[in-house]
Write a protein that holds these residues in place. Structure first.
Motif, PDB file in Angstrom:
ATOM      1  N   PRO A 181      54.092  46.163  53.858  1.00  0.00           N
ATOM      2  CA  PRO A 181      54.711  44.907  53.415  1.00  0.00           C
ATOM      3  C   PRO A 181      54.118  44.459  52.076  1.00  0.00           C
ATOM      4  O   PRO A 181      53.035  44.902  51.683  1.00  0.00           O
ATOM      5  N   CYS A 182      54.839  43.587  51.419  1.00  0.00           N
ATOM      6  CA  CYS A 182      54.354  43.039  50.158  1.00  0.00           C
ATOM      7  C   CYS A 182      53.072  42.245  50.378  1.00  0.00           C
ATOM      8  O   CYS A 182      52.837  41.706  51.455  1.00  0.00           O
ATOM      9  N   ILE A 183      52.263  42.193  49.332  1.00  0.00           N
ATOM     10  CA  ILE A 183      51.043  41.404  49.325  1.00  0.00           C
ATOM     11  C   ILE A 183      51.154  40.370  48.207  1.00  0.00           C
ATOM     12  O   ILE A 183      52.070  40.428  47.399  1.00  0.00           O
ATOM     13  N   SER A 184      50.218  39.465  48.145  1.00  0.00           N
ATOM     14  CA  SER A 184      50.167  38.476  47.069  1.00  0.00           C
ATOM     15  C   SER A 184      49.401  39.068  45.885  1.00  0.00           C
ATOM     16  O   SER A 184      48.275  39.546  46.043  1.00  0.00           O
ATOM     17  N   LEU A 185      50.014  39.024  44.718  1.00  0.00           N
ATOM     18  CA  LEU A 185      49.337  39.483  43.509  1.00  0.00           C
ATOM     19  C   LEU A 185      48.054  38.685  43.290  1.00  0.00           C
ATOM     20  O   LEU A 185      47.030  39.242  42.889  1.00  0.00           O
ATOM     21  N   ALA A 186      48.067  37.392  43.607  1.00  0.00           N
ATOM     22  CA  ALA A 186      46.876  36.544  43.445  1.00  0.00           C
ATOM     23  C   ALA A 186      45.729  37.053  44.311  1.00  0.00           C
ATOM     24  O   ALA A 186      44.582  37.135  43.854  1.00  0.00           O
ATOM     25  N   ASP A 187      46.019  37.399  45.560  1.00  0.00           N
ATOM     26  CA  ASP A 187      44.965  37.906  46.446  1.00  0.00           C
ATOM     27  C   ASP A 187      44.413  39.233  45.944  1.00  0.00           C
ATOM     28  O   ASP A 187      43.202  39.461  45.965  1.00  0.00           O
ATOM     29  N   HIS A 188      45.299  40.116  45.497  1.00  0.00           N
ATOM     30  CA  HIS A 188      44.865  41.419  44.977  1.00  0.00           C
ATOM     31  C   HIS A 188      43.942  41.230  43.770  1.00  0.00           C
ATOM     32  O   HIS A 188      42.867  41.833  43.690  1.00  0.00           O
ATOM     33  N   GLU A 189      44.342  40.397  42.839  1.00  0.00           N
ATOM     34  CA  GLU A 189      43.543  40.196  41.631  1.00  0.00           C
ATOM     35  C   GLU A 189      42.246  39.438  41.935  1.00  0.00           C
ATOM     36  O   GLU A 189      41.228  39.676  41.291  1.00  0.00           O
ATOM     37  N   ARG A 190      42.255  38.534  42.937  1.00  0.00           N
ATOM     38  CA  ARG A 190      41.025  37.855  43.340  1.00  0.00           C
ATOM     39  C   ARG A 190      39.990  38.881  43.806  1.00  0.00           C
ATOM     40  O   ARG A 190      38.798  38.753  43.504  1.00  0.00           O
ATOM     41  N   ALA A 191      40.424  39.907  44.508  1.00  0.00           N
ATOM     42  CA  ALA A 191      39.495  40.958  44.942  1.00  0.00           C
ATOM     43  C   ALA A 191      38.838  41.626  43.738  1.00  0.00           C
ATOM     44  O   ALA A 191      37.635  41.895  43.744  1.00  0.00           O
ATOM     45  N   HIS A 192      39.616  41.871  42.691  1.00  0.00           N
ATOM     46  CA  HIS A 192      39.031  42.473  41.482  1.00  0.00           C
ATOM     47  C   HIS A 192      38.032  41.521  40.819  1.00  0.00           C
ATOM     48  O   HIS A 192      36.986  41.957  40.339  1.00  0.00           O
ATOM     49  N   VAL A 193      38.330  40.227  40.806  1.00  0.00           N
ATOM     50  CA  VAL A 193      37.380  39.258  40.250  1.00  0.00           C
ATOM     51  C   VAL A 193      36.069  39.326  41.020  1.00  0.00           C
ATOM     52  O   VAL A 193      34.980  39.365  40.426  1.00  0.00           O
ATOM     53  N   LEU A 194      36.148  39.368  42.346  1.00  0.00           N
ATOM     54  CA  LEU A 194      34.942  39.456  43.168  1.00  0.00           C
ATOM     55  C   LEU A 194      34.180  40.758  42.896  1.00  0.00           C
ATOM     56  O   LEU A 194      32.947  40.754  42.815  1.00  0.00           O
TER      57      LEU A 194
END
Length: 136
Positions: A78-91
């Motif tokens: 299923p689709c995910i949130s781009l915001a959540d994906h990019e937050r993981a990269h920030v972390l």
């Protein structure tokens, strides 16, 4: 955030340079980042994180997107949130700082097989597991 400041400065410079072509900054406290929306040349729904700066092409960072594995045809997800994906990269950046980019490149760069991308997708799906290596 100070540890990844060199990466963040690259992202800030890229965002500022693209403002004449429509890029717009916004503070994203939930992602611990300054984000630039409507970045040119990223394709539909494309994004790039540099330190605590997220550069993305769409109007809203909370837009749905496919996982890397889905896009590569490895499995249907299923689709995910781009915001959540990019937050993981920030972390990930906040832990690895200036070492993030060399580690990311060594793990395969922008690809479905890159452990950083798999971890970011996992985090976006489960809101856990953003670290690219197993604990222990």
């Amino acid at each position: 955030m100070a540890w990844t400041l060199p990466n963040s400065l690259l992202g800030l410079l890229a965002g500022l340079l693209c403002m004449p072509w429509g890029a717009r900054p916004e503070l994203r406290q939930g992602e611990y980042a300054l984000a630039f929306r409507r970045m040119p040349h990223f394709g539909a729904g494309g994004a790039l994180t540099l330190g605590n700066v997220i550069l993305y092409s769409c109007e809203r960072l909370d837009t749905p997107c496919f996982t890397y594995a889905h896009r590569a045809g490895h499995r249907v997800e299923p689709c995910i949130s781009l915001a959540d994906h990019e937050r993981a990269h920030v972390l990930q950046y906040m832990v690895l700082g200036p070492l993030f980019l060399p580690f990311y490149a060594a793990c395969g760069g922008i690809s479905a097989g890159n452990r950083f991308e798999r971890a970011a997708d996992r985090y976006a799906q489960q809101r856990a597991g953003w670290w690219p290596w197993p604990a222990g």
